[in-house]
Design an enzyme around this catalytic site. Structure first.
Site, PDB file in Angstrom:
ATOM      1  N   GLU A 260       0.897  -1.147  -0.076  1.00 31.39           N
ATOM      2  CA  GLU A 260       0.053   0.030   0.173  1.00 31.39           C
ATOM      3  C   GLU A 260       1.048   1.188   0.027  1.00 31.39           C
ATOM      4  O   GLU A 260       1.997   1.306   0.734  1.00 31.39           O
ATOM      5  CB  GLU A 260      -0.872  -0.017   1.209  1.00 31.39           C
ATOM      6  CG  GLU A 260      -1.802  -1.329   1.516  1.00 31.39           C
ATOM      7  CD  GLU A 260      -2.696  -1.152   2.476  1.00 31.39           C
ATOM      8  OE1 GLU A 260      -2.611  -0.392   3.321  1.00 31.39           O
ATOM      9  OE2 GLU A 260      -3.669  -2.197   2.441  1.00 31.39           O
ATOM     10  N   HIS A 283      -7.861   1.447   1.762  1.00 30.96           N
ATOM     11  CA  HIS A 283      -7.573   0.679   3.100  1.00 30.96           C
ATOM     12  C   HIS A 283      -8.518   2.008   3.928  1.00 30.96           C
ATOM     13  O   HIS A 283      -7.901   2.403   5.053  1.00 30.96           O
ATOM     14  CB  HIS A 283      -6.136   0.952   3.538  1.00 30.96           C
ATOM     15  CG  HIS A 283      -6.290  -0.082   4.760  1.00 30.96           C
ATOM     16  ND1 HIS A 283      -5.186  -0.641   5.231  1.00 30.96           N
ATOM     17  CD2 HIS A 283      -6.943  -0.104   5.924  1.00 30.96           C
ATOM     18  CE1 HIS A 283      -5.163  -1.396   6.179  1.00 30.96           C
ATOM     19  NE2 HIS A 283      -6.223  -1.386   6.651  1.00 30.96           N
TER      20      HIS A 283
HETATM   21  P1  NAI Z   1     -10.907 -10.437  15.643  1.00 32.82           P
HETATM   22  O1  NAI Z   1      -9.373 -10.900  16.018  1.00 32.82           O
HETATM   23  O2  NAI Z   1     -11.916  -9.888  16.511  1.00 32.82           O
HETATM   24  O3  NAI Z   1     -11.397 -11.576  14.598  1.00 32.82           O
HETATM   25  C1  NAI Z   1     -10.530 -12.413  13.940  1.00 32.82           C
HETATM   26  C2  NAI Z   1     -11.219 -13.741  13.859  1.00 32.82           C
HETATM   27  O4  NAI Z   1     -10.577 -14.420  12.952  1.00 32.82           O
HETATM   28  C3  NAI Z   1     -11.049 -14.448  15.133  1.00 32.82           C
HETATM   29  O5  NAI Z   1     -12.517 -14.996  15.306  1.00 32.82           O
HETATM   30  C4  NAI Z   1     -10.148 -15.663  14.740  1.00 32.82           C
HETATM   31  O6  NAI Z   1     -10.449 -16.869  15.366  1.00 32.82           O
HETATM   32  C5  NAI Z   1     -10.373 -15.774  13.276  1.00 32.82           C
HETATM   33  N1  NAI Z   1      -9.407 -16.726  12.507  1.00 32.82           N
HETATM   34  C6  NAI Z   1      -7.992 -16.756  12.787  1.00 32.82           C
HETATM   35  N2  NAI Z   1      -7.424 -17.549  11.756  1.00 32.82           N
HETATM   36  C7  NAI Z   1      -8.374 -17.769  10.880  1.00 32.82           C
HETATM   37  C8  NAI Z   1      -8.379 -18.691   9.820  1.00 32.82           C
HETATM   38  N3  NAI Z   1      -7.311 -19.140   9.534  1.00 32.82           N
HETATM   39  N4  NAI Z   1      -9.710 -18.752   9.314  1.00 32.82           N
HETATM   40  C9  NAI Z   1     -10.759 -18.366   9.646  1.00 32.82           C
HETATM   41  N5  NAI Z   1     -10.686 -17.485  10.812  1.00 32.82           N
HETATM   42  C10 NAI Z   1      -9.688 -17.363  11.361  1.00 32.82           C
HETATM   43  O7  NAI Z   1     -10.473  -9.447  14.663  1.00 32.82           O
HETATM   44  P2  NAI Z   1     -11.542  -8.084  13.950  1.00 32.82           P
HETATM   45  O8  NAI Z   1     -11.425  -6.806  14.880  1.00 32.82           O
HETATM   46  O9  NAI Z   1     -12.601  -8.479  13.746  1.00 32.82           O
HETATM   47  O10 NAI Z   1     -10.427  -7.537  12.769  1.00 32.82           O
HETATM   48  C11 NAI Z   1     -10.509  -8.527  11.439  1.00 32.82           C
HETATM   49  C12 NAI Z   1      -9.560  -8.031  10.580  1.00 32.82           C
HETATM   50  O11 NAI Z   1      -9.981  -6.729   9.982  1.00 32.82           O
HETATM   51  C13 NAI Z   1      -8.163  -7.917  11.089  1.00 32.82           C
HETATM   52  O12 NAI Z   1      -7.178  -8.271  10.189  1.00 32.82           O
HETATM   53  C14 NAI Z   1      -8.165  -6.263  11.141  1.00 32.82           C
HETATM   54  O13 NAI Z   1      -6.747  -5.947  11.095  1.00 32.82           O
HETATM   55  C15 NAI Z   1      -8.825  -5.967  10.052  1.00 32.82           C
HETATM   56  N6  NAI Z   1      -9.282  -4.367  10.019  1.00 32.82           N
HETATM   57  C16 NAI Z   1      -9.370  -3.797   8.938  1.00 32.82           C
HETATM   58  C17 NAI Z   1      -9.694  -2.530   8.947  1.00 32.82           C
HETATM   59  C18 NAI Z   1      -9.834  -1.662   7.721  1.00 32.82           C
HETATM   60  O14 NAI Z   1      -9.781  -0.312   7.823  1.00 32.82           O
HETATM   61  N7  NAI Z   1     -10.052  -2.326   6.491  1.00 32.82           N
HETATM   62  C19 NAI Z   1     -10.286  -1.890  10.292  1.00 32.82           C
HETATM   63  C20 NAI Z   1     -10.166  -2.327  11.207  1.00 32.82           C
HETATM   64  C21 NAI Z   1      -9.540  -3.970  11.161  1.00 32.82           C
END
Ligand code: NAI
Length: 399
Positions: A260, A283
């Site tokens: 990015e 992003h």
């Molecule tokens: P979280 O930690 O609450 O949830 C992540 C989930 O993914 C967990 O339930 C975990 O068990 C699961 N997981 C882990 N490995 C996995 C796999 N191999 N297959 C399936 N599930 C798996 O995280 P949250 O807060 O929900 O964030 C999710 C993503 O969104 C993060 O990568 C974060 O960096 C990203 N994000 C992106 C933003 C953007 O601006 N686009 C803003 C905020 C977050």
């Protein structure tokens, strides 16, 4: 009273929230600082609020003995040397979930736009083409959305998706409580084969790198769409590009990329640029005014609770002690090296000063221990001095 310095244009509601706790000695500075300017600004600060551009290195932290806590008014905390902060007894806070709803809303919008083929229609209309064809345009009602990663964002996406009539399935290696009518599936392949919309909400781990590779993309229905607003390295962009050009997928919305640009001045390069059926966003999944407001409140709250009561719940680098009102009692916050005998020696000191312990919470994390002790009388400075002299003490104060 504690002095708080807020750098980098933090949302004004942080200031108001701190004031509601009686924390009114707050200095705000618009930009990021570094070098001698940073040290001068923070020399007499008890707490500092930063965003991503102020770097608090081990050297900086070592020269700020008065600093008690750091609030990162953002999601990431890479700009702070977390280990060094912990070993100075400085908990670091951030706002990991303030933008959950913002990401979830964007995903639902993208699902609707992609199934209606709006990105192509929009691009053609901009080129002067009046394409009213309904073929290949679908409602989202009764369609299956497959959520990969049912954490905070994934679960929120599921709730919103259901409210517009989608059927929700999810895959998560951890056993997650399904919300609403969401149904877990027990293999990624099963999810990919059923879903009309596949959306990724996984963390950026080695195990999630290129989780959507050529083989996995080929398991999706050709009429399905792929959404990624999680991490840039979870989708193999070249494989996605090939699948879209070969009509093996109907469309995609991508918010995060393996590479990015660091600013608007750098060009954004991607093989997907010329594809009309792809929504590209820089992003901004979590970038809304509401998320900024939430961040202001969430981090200000954490700073205030730590300064006034020693609460470290959700600190990113520190043993977590939950919030407990101290009521009429006096409280000592004691950060120490996690080794045998520290608590026994500390409690002996309380007894020697004639103080009865009414509550005590101890948590440890690696080499660090943190004890919050409430006693039944005022805490004299000589007691704090005596505790401070213990060889294992890193930091000790009363609130
Ligand atoms: P979280 O930690 O609450 O949830 C992540 C989930 O993914 C967990 O339930 C975990 O068990 C699961 N997981 C882990 N490995 C996995 C796999 N191999 N297959 C399936 N599930 C798996 O995280 P949250 O807060 O929900 O964030 C999710 C993503 O969104 C993060 O990568 C974060 O960096 C990203 N994000 C992106 C933003 C953007 O601006 N686009 C803003 C905020 C977050």
């Amino acid at each position: 009273m504690s002095k708080i310095v807020l750098l980098e244009k933090i949302h004004p509601n942080a200031l108001a929230h701190l004031a509601s706790f009686g924390l009114t000695d707050v200095v705000q500075m618009p930009g990021a600082l570094s070098g001698p300017e940073l040290l001068a600004a923070l020399a007499d600060a008890d707490a500092v609020g930063i965003r991503s551009r102020t770097h608090l290195t081990a050297e900086v932290l070592a020269t700020l003995p008065r600093l008690k806590t750091v609030g990162c008014f953002c999601i990431g905390t890479n700009q702070v040397d977390l280990a060094a902060a912990a070993m100075h007894g400085v908990p670091v806070f951030n706002a990991p979930y303030s933008n959950t709803r913002s990401v979830a809303e964007l995903v639902i919008a993208q699902a609707i736009l992609l199934l209606r083929r709006i990105p192509e229609k929009n691009a053609r209309a901009h080129r002067g083409v009046w394409d009213k064809n309904a073929q290949g345009a679908f409602e989202v009602r009764n369609k299956v959305i497959g959520i990969i990663g049912y954490g905070n964002i994934g679960a929120q996406v599921g709730i919103l998706a259901e409210s517009v009539g989608m059927r929700v399935i999810y895959f998560d290696p951890e056993n997650k409580l399904p919300l609403g009518n969401a149904t877990p599936v027990f293999s990624l392949q099963a999810l990919l084969e059923q879903a009309d919309i596949v959306t990724l909400h996984v963390p950026g781990l080695r195990s999630t790198e290129n989780i959507m590779n050529a083989e996995r993309i080929a398991q999706m229905k050709p009429s399905a769409v792929l959404i990624n607003a999680s991490r840039g390295n979870v989708v193999d962009i070249d494989a996605l590009d090939r699948a879209l050009r070969d009509k093996k997928l109907a469309g995609a919305a991508i918010d995060v990329f393996p590479l990015e640009p660091s600013s608007e001045k750098e060009p954004f390069v991607s093989p997907l640029l010329d594809l009309d059926n792809v929504i590209l966003t820089p992003h901004i999944g979590g970038s809304t005014e509401e998320a900024q407001e939430n961040i202001g409140l969430e981090v200000a709250d954490k700073l205030a609770r730590f300064l006034l009561a020693g609460t470290t719940k959700s600190a990113v680098n520190f043993p977590e002690v939950a919030h407990q009102d101290k009521g009429a009692f006096s409280r000592v916050l004691h950060v120490h090296r996690n080794e045998p005998g520290v608590i026994a020696r500390m409690n002996l000191q309380f007894a020697q000063f004639g103080l009865n312990i009414v509550a005590q919470q101890l948590q440890t994390r690696g080499a660090l221990g943190y004890a919050v002790t409430d006693v039944d009388g005022p805490i004299p400075q000589p007691l704090i001095d005596a505790l401070q002299k213990d060889a294992a003490t890193i930091r000790c104060r009363r609130v």
